[in-house]
Enzyme design. Structure first.
Site, PDB file in Angstrom:
ATOM      1  N   ILE A   1      -8.226  20.534  -3.062  1.00  0.00           N
ATOM      2  CA  ILE A   1      -8.855  20.623  -4.383  1.00  0.00           C
ATOM      3  C   ILE A   1     -10.349  20.864  -4.297  1.00  0.00           C
ATOM      4  O   ILE A   1     -11.011  20.984  -5.327  1.00  0.00           O
ATOM      5  CB  ILE A   1      -8.578  19.356  -5.218  1.00  0.00           C
ATOM      6  CG1 ILE A   1      -9.036  18.105  -4.482  1.00  0.00           C
ATOM      7  CG2 ILE A   1      -7.097  19.247  -5.545  1.00  0.00           C
ATOM      8  CD1 ILE A   1      -8.832  16.821  -5.266  1.00  0.00           C
ATOM      9  N   GLY A   2     -10.888  20.945  -3.094  1.00  0.00           N
ATOM     10  CA  GLY A   2     -12.310  21.232  -2.977  1.00  0.00           C
ATOM     11  C   GLY A   2     -12.725  21.328  -1.523  1.00  0.00           C
ATOM     12  O   GLY A   2     -12.074  20.786  -0.631  1.00  0.00           O
TER      13      GLY A   2
ATOM     14  N   SER B   1     -18.898  20.961   5.877  1.00  0.00           N
ATOM     15  CA  SER B   1     -17.915  20.573   6.890  1.00  0.00           C
ATOM     16  C   SER B   1     -16.859  19.633   6.339  1.00  0.00           C
ATOM     17  O   SER B   1     -16.146  18.991   7.098  1.00  0.00           O
ATOM     18  CB  SER B   1     -18.639  19.898   8.063  1.00  0.00           C
ATOM     19  OG  SER B   1     -19.419  18.810   7.602  1.00  0.00           O
ATOM     20  N   SER B   2     -16.740  19.538   5.026  1.00  0.00           N
ATOM     21  CA  SER B   2     -15.774  18.615   4.424  1.00  0.00           C
ATOM     22  C   SER B   2     -14.787  19.361   3.536  1.00  0.00           C
ATOM     23  O   SER B   2     -15.090  20.423   2.997  1.00  0.00           O
ATOM     24  CB  SER B   2     -16.493  17.543   3.602  1.00  0.00           C
ATOM     25  OG  SER B   2     -17.150  18.128   2.498  1.00  0.00           O
TER      26      SER B   2
ATOM     27  N   VAL C   1     -11.509  18.343   0.575  1.00  0.00           N
ATOM     28  CA  VAL C   1     -10.882  17.284  -0.218  1.00  0.00           C
ATOM     29  C   VAL C   1      -9.464  17.723  -0.554  1.00  0.00           C
ATOM     30  O   VAL C   1      -9.251  18.823  -1.071  1.00  0.00           O
ATOM     31  CB  VAL C   1     -11.677  16.992  -1.506  1.00  0.00           C
ATOM     32  CG1 VAL C   1     -11.010  15.860  -2.282  1.00  0.00           C
ATOM     33  CG2 VAL C   1     -13.114  16.623  -1.175  1.00  0.00           C
TER      34      VAL C   1
ATOM     35  N   LYS D   1     -10.818  12.782   1.429  1.00  0.00           N
ATOM     36  CA  LYS D   1     -11.942  13.608   1.860  1.00  0.00           C
ATOM     37  C   LYS D   1     -11.950  13.636   3.385  1.00  0.00           C
ATOM     38  O   LYS D   1     -12.044  12.593   4.033  1.00  0.00           O
ATOM     39  CB  LYS D   1     -13.261  13.043   1.323  1.00  0.00           C
ATOM     40  CG  LYS D   1     -14.470  13.927   1.611  1.00  0.00           C
ATOM     41  CD  LYS D   1     -15.701  13.401   0.894  1.00  0.00           C
ATOM     42  CE  LYS D   1     -16.887  14.336   1.065  1.00  0.00           C
ATOM     43  NZ  LYS D   1     -18.074  13.858   0.317  1.00  0.00           N
TER      44      LYS D   1
ATOM     45  N   ASP E   1     -30.074  13.565  -6.736  1.00  0.00           N
ATOM     46  CA  ASP E   1     -29.467  14.893  -6.916  1.00  0.00           C
ATOM     47  C   ASP E   1     -28.344  14.821  -7.939  1.00  0.00           C
ATOM     48  O   ASP E   1     -27.262  15.369  -7.735  1.00  0.00           O
ATOM     49  CB  ASP E   1     -28.941  15.423  -5.584  1.00  0.00           C
ATOM     50  CG  ASP E   1     -28.490  16.885  -5.684  1.00  0.00           C
ATOM     51  OD1 ASP E   1     -29.020  17.606  -6.558  1.00  0.00           O
ATOM     52  OD2 ASP E   1     -27.608  17.295  -4.912  1.00  0.00           O
TER      53      ASP E   1
END
EC number: 2.7.12.1
Length: 982
Positions: free
Chosen positions: A659-660, A664-665, A667, A681, A775
């Site tokens: 879903i995302g 470097s990650s 999900v 994640k 942020d």
């Protein structure tokens, strides 16, 4: 009360009328019959004509319903016309291209995947490459656009002049690679081809025209309306039972017991339509010439093709065609295929049921020798599915110390590298982190990275392997020497053979013991020329076998042969009799032969979704991969168990979809055995620098610490940290605030107020624990069960309670939401820096609220970045606050967007602001009721005979009392009297 019930009945009647009107409209607009007729014709030309006419009914870019209908129609076409069979048909290729273009309206990433699939399977058509290059050019990817066109020349796509025109236009800086005139010429050429080669009557006789015989013409057309002679069972088998979930080769010919499988692309076509009288080789390349003589069929009405493919001889192909001259022979052939398929599925399940990883490895290794997975996409997908079944049966945590299991992990990663190098990198990292004791695992990963040009990472992997004491150390030393000497192969074949000879011998002994009867057959079965060690070398991932190598496994084998001769089971990730899949959902390497694979993600009706490797039952998937954050209400994990799973601290979670992703990650949406849905994640620490690794660990620390303090922080249920990866098991939401705002023109006042409170509570919680986000933006908030939750801490910095701000060595944040103090230069001693504080998060929240109020951020209309920065920090630049009815909201916006942080409102003050307070209405003074009024009311109630009437009158009386109004006796009597006439 009569009026109320009458009004209710009128509303019900109105709703019924509305439903009838909708049903009538649906009936008038329903194209089901037409699409069914088009699909039943088995003609890509007919289907493309229907889809083109359907698209002319409106503008898909402006009409979501039309776009949805088009996507559904393409889905049905691709479900019935598998990619493996029709990929060489021009109309089919154009449908793939148009589907990808339509997907770009929904999701650019999904469109890119669809273009990759079209280009890898229909590479002979120049327009496919040009369309993909045009797509990348519009995305601003000039480099990739150029690369696609260069690859098209290397692939010898035709017509060449189209590619040359596209290159010329690209070099001159034009935004359109093909002019309108070029496109018209291309369309006219295709139309002449279609009309000239189509049958002129219903006798199934093909009339070859000059256009068809022209040397430039690549394909003969697909038939449209050939009379179909097939039984109901054969219909069902063709349509449903043999649908392969991961590979759209869903018809019997690609599931035969022959080992040539997908290499015989033309002969199976005769088998698939064996009960219809039609021309053979409807999608034959231009290298094939049409013979004037007719085959000696009973009907004498089909032309034979003098086929000269580079792999299979024409004689062999014609012999295969001649087997299907009679219906009886075809029926017998279909029955054999069905029997073979059942035995294949049973065979892999039997191997798995032995609870022996050595036996599974031996089976998979021997199975791979039957064909070349680098050039045979269908065979590759089946291999991957077999590995997935094995891994589902043998959990990683329990068997990672076993050498045979480690070798299966490595080979699985190498095979995945053919489809998607990014996924392969993840699989190698998982194998290396769990099986670090085996030197060959590290060497395989290093070889993979070296083949991708990452020599530095390859060196790092081998050095870490030495420090982790992997064995045998001699293999690592040999690999390092070869790497330093500049060799592209870290381990020669002899080293691989010597390192595995003992293990192979043990496996063969086990297999002979388990299958004493089949052992002689294993000895007789001819295998490919590939050595036993060759399959383990990652450098061979990009190797394409020669025609001589591919001829070896072509010989047909009996369905009753040993494990070596058993067909790979169809990758049935779900119910094998119901799954329907079409070209789908990968992000493949343009240089590889990519199987159109569904990444096991559930499909939402009319808007098919990008998982990850999950496909739902009885719903066809489309060649795209939309990442949908909304879970389909009809999809339950129990009906869609995936073979790909993630193990976190010994607990297994099955992947729904990705879903995302970012950096470097990645999900994933996952579920456990109890059908609970989570988000995982995954962070690949091998690709992250030290600062990123530290930020990820800080994020886990913050999330874990703040769970008990606020419900507006995303839930972290569990996590696992190793030296090479991080798993975080979290709460799964529906969609983020940024997507939610993008899909709405306006935000309802109550929604805005509720979400504003959620954001304030979340940020107030992290501030109370000394954390500054710095942020904040809409994408940082996730909608979970109607509430906003903070999902990450961005570039969060923890400060001491007695410190009001800290210094950063660089500006951080997203410009549209960045506070002025974060932009201003506060350098000291020649070192650049900027100041951040809790008040900076207030500014960012104010920008989010501004966007929810006016539909844009305060400085969004300033497109030049330098000018935008000056406007943010310039006190003389006034922020526009258009007048709105909610004066308290306007006051909040003005106090949040104050440039001086000392004068800016705080989070605590915002929580107490009147905007968030309910405005209570002044309570009316209770009026005294005389005893005479009560007496009249009671007498009236006594006079009522019906219990319902008494209940209604009492209800009216209670409402008057609760409202604080003076009791109106006449109203109560009136209401009671009306009930007497009911």
């Amino acid at each position: 009360m009569d009026e109320e019930e009458s009004t209710e009945r009128q509303m019900q009647i109105a709703m019924l009328c509305q439903k009838l009107a909708m049903m009538k409209q649906l009936f008038n607009e329903d194209d089901t019959d037409y699409i069914n007729q088009a699909i039943s014709s088995n003609s890509p030309d007919t289907c493309r004509t229907f889809l083109s006419n359907l698209e002319k009914k409106g503008n898909p870019q402006a009409d979501p319903s039309l776009l949805s209908k088009l996507m559904d129609s393409y889905t049905r076409v691709f479900s019935s016309m598998p990619l493996g069979k029709y990929s060489q048909n021009e109309s089919y290729a154009k449908m793939l291209v148009r589907f990808a273009e339509l997907k770009a309206i929904q999701d650019v990433n999904d469109a890119q995947t669809s273009f990759d699939i079209a280009r890898s399977h229909c590479k002979d058509f120049a327009f496919v490459h040009v369309a993909y290059a045009q797509f990348e050019l519009l995305q601003g990817n000039m480099k990739k656009c150029t690369m696609i066109l260069q690859k098209a020349f290397e692939m010898n796509a035709k017509p060449r002049h189209v590619l040359e025109a596209a290159v010329r236009n690209l070099k001159t800086g034009k935004r359109q690679l093909l002019s309108h005139e070029d496109k018209e010429n291309l369309s006219v050429s295709a139309l002449d081809h279609t009309q000239g080669s189509r049958r002129s009557d219903g006798t199934c006789e093909l009339k070859p025209s000059n256009t068809f015989l022209h040397s430039d013409q690549k394909f003969s057309p697909q038939e449209e309306n050939g009379p179909v002679w097939r039984t109901g069972s054969q219909h069902r088998r063709t349509a449903m039972a043999e649908r392969v979930p991961m590979v759209p080769l869903s018809i019997p010919e690609n599931e035969t017991s022959d080992s040539d499988c997908a290499q015989k692309a033309e002969a199976p076509f005769t088998h698939s339509s064996g009960f219809s009288r039609q021309t053979s080789g409807s999608s034959v390349r231009s290298a094939f010439s049409l013979c004037s003589s007719k085959k000696g069929t009973p009907d004498g009405d089909s032309y034979s093709l003098n086929i000269k493919p580079p792999v299979i001889s024409p004689d062999y192909l014609r012999e295969d065609i001649e087997e299907g001259h009679t219906i009886t022979a075809l029926l017998n052939r279909a029955e054999k295929r069905e029997t073979a398929r059942t035995e294949e599925t049973t065979d892999i399940n039997q191997i798995i049921s032995t609870n022996s990883t050595e036996g599974c490895q031996a089976f998979l290794k021997n199975l791979e020798k039957r064909a070349d997975p680098h050039s045979d996409a269908a065979f590759l997908s089946k291999l991957l599915d077999c590995y997935s079944k094995v891994f589902a049966r043998f959990p990683l945590a329990e068997h990672c110390k076993t050498e045979s299991y480690a070798r299966m992990l490595v080979r699985y990663a190498e095979l995945k590298g053919i489809e998607d190098p990014e996924d392969a990198a993840d699989d190698f990292s998982i194998a290396r982190s769990h099986c670090k004791a085996f030197a060959f695992v590290h060497i395989a990963h290093a070889q993979f990275e070296l083949s991708r040009g990452n020599s530095r990472k390859s060196v790092s992997i081998l050095q870490k392997a030495l420090s982790s004491n992997a064995r045998p150390i001699e293999l690592l030393q040999t690999a390092i020497r070869n790497l330093k000497s500049g060799k592209t192969l870290l381990l020669p074949a002899e080293h691989q053979e010597s390192s595995e000879a003992e293990n192979v011998e043990a496996q063969n002994g086990m297999k002979r013991e388990e299958n004493p009867v089949k052992a002689p057959e294993d000895h007789q079965k001819p295998f490919s020329k590939e050595t036993s060690s060759e399959w383990k070398i990652p450098a061979l991932i990009t190797k394409h076998t020669s025609p001589e190598d591919r001829k070896a496994p072509v010989e047909p084998v009996s369905s009753s042969s040993s494990h070596h001769a058993v067909r790979t089971p169809a990758p049935l990730r779900l119910n094998p009799s119901l799954s329907c899949q079409t070209p789908n959902y990968r992000q493949p390497n343009p240089n590889s032969f990519v199987t159109p694979v569904v990444k096991q993600r559930p499909v939402i009706v009319s808007v098919p979704a990008t998982a990850q490797k999950m496909c739902p039952t009885a719903l066809p998937c489309t060649p795209q991969s939309g990442v949908s954050y909304i879970q389909p209400p009809t999809q339950t994990p129990s009906s869609a168990f995936s073979n790909e799973s993630i193990t976190i601290k010994g607990k297994q979670f099955f992947i729904f979809k990705m879903i995302g992703r970012g950096g470097s990650s990645k999900v994933y949406q996952v579920f456990d055995h109890k059908k609970h849905v989570y988000a995982v994640k995954y962070v690949n620490l091998e690709e992250a620098d030290a600062q990123a690794v530290e930020s990820y660990k800080n994020e886990i620390e913050h999330l874990n610490h703040l769970q008990q303090y606020s419900d507006q922080i995303i839930k972290l249920y569990d996590y696992e940290i190793t030296s090479s990866y991080i798993y975080m098991l979290m709460e799964c939401g529906h969609l983020d605030l940024n997507t939610w705002l993008r899909n709405r023109k306006t935000v309802k006042p109550l929604d805005r107020k509720a979400y504003w409170r959620n954001m304030l509570e979340a940020v107030h919680t992290i501030h109370k624990h000394g954390i500054v986000h710095s942020d904040l933006k809409p994408a940082n908030f996730l909608i979970v069960d109607g509430s906003l939750k903070l999902i990450d801490f961005g570039i969060a910095n923890q400060i001491q309670p007695d410190v009001t701000s800290i210094m950063k060595d660089s500006q951080v944040g997203t410009l549209n939401y960045m506070p002025p103090e974060a932009i201003k230069d506060t350098s000291s001693n020649g070192k650049p820096g900027s100041k951040i504080s809790a008040k900076g998060d207030v500014w960012s929240l104010g920008c989010i609220l501004y966007c929810m109020t006016y539909g844009k951020t305060p400085f969004q209309n300033i497109t030049n970045q330098i000018s935008k920065i000056h406007a943010i920090i310039d006190p003389s630049h006034e922020i526009d606050f258009p007048d709105i009815p909610e004066k308290d909201l306007l006051d909040v916006l003005k106090k949040c967007l104050v440039r001086n942080p000392r004068e800016r409102i705080s989070i605590a003050e915002l929580l107490d602001h009147p905007y968030l307070q309910l405005q209570p209405q002044p309570a009316p003074e209770p009026a005294e009721t005389s005893s005479s009024d009560f007496k009249r009311i009671l007498n009236e109630l006594v006079a009522l005979q019906s219990p319902n009437s008494i209940a209604r009158a009492a209800s009216n009386l209670a409402m008057m009392c609760n409202s604080g109004r003076k009791l109106d006796v006449s109203e109560c009597v009136k209401s009671s009297s009306q009930t007497l006439w009911k």
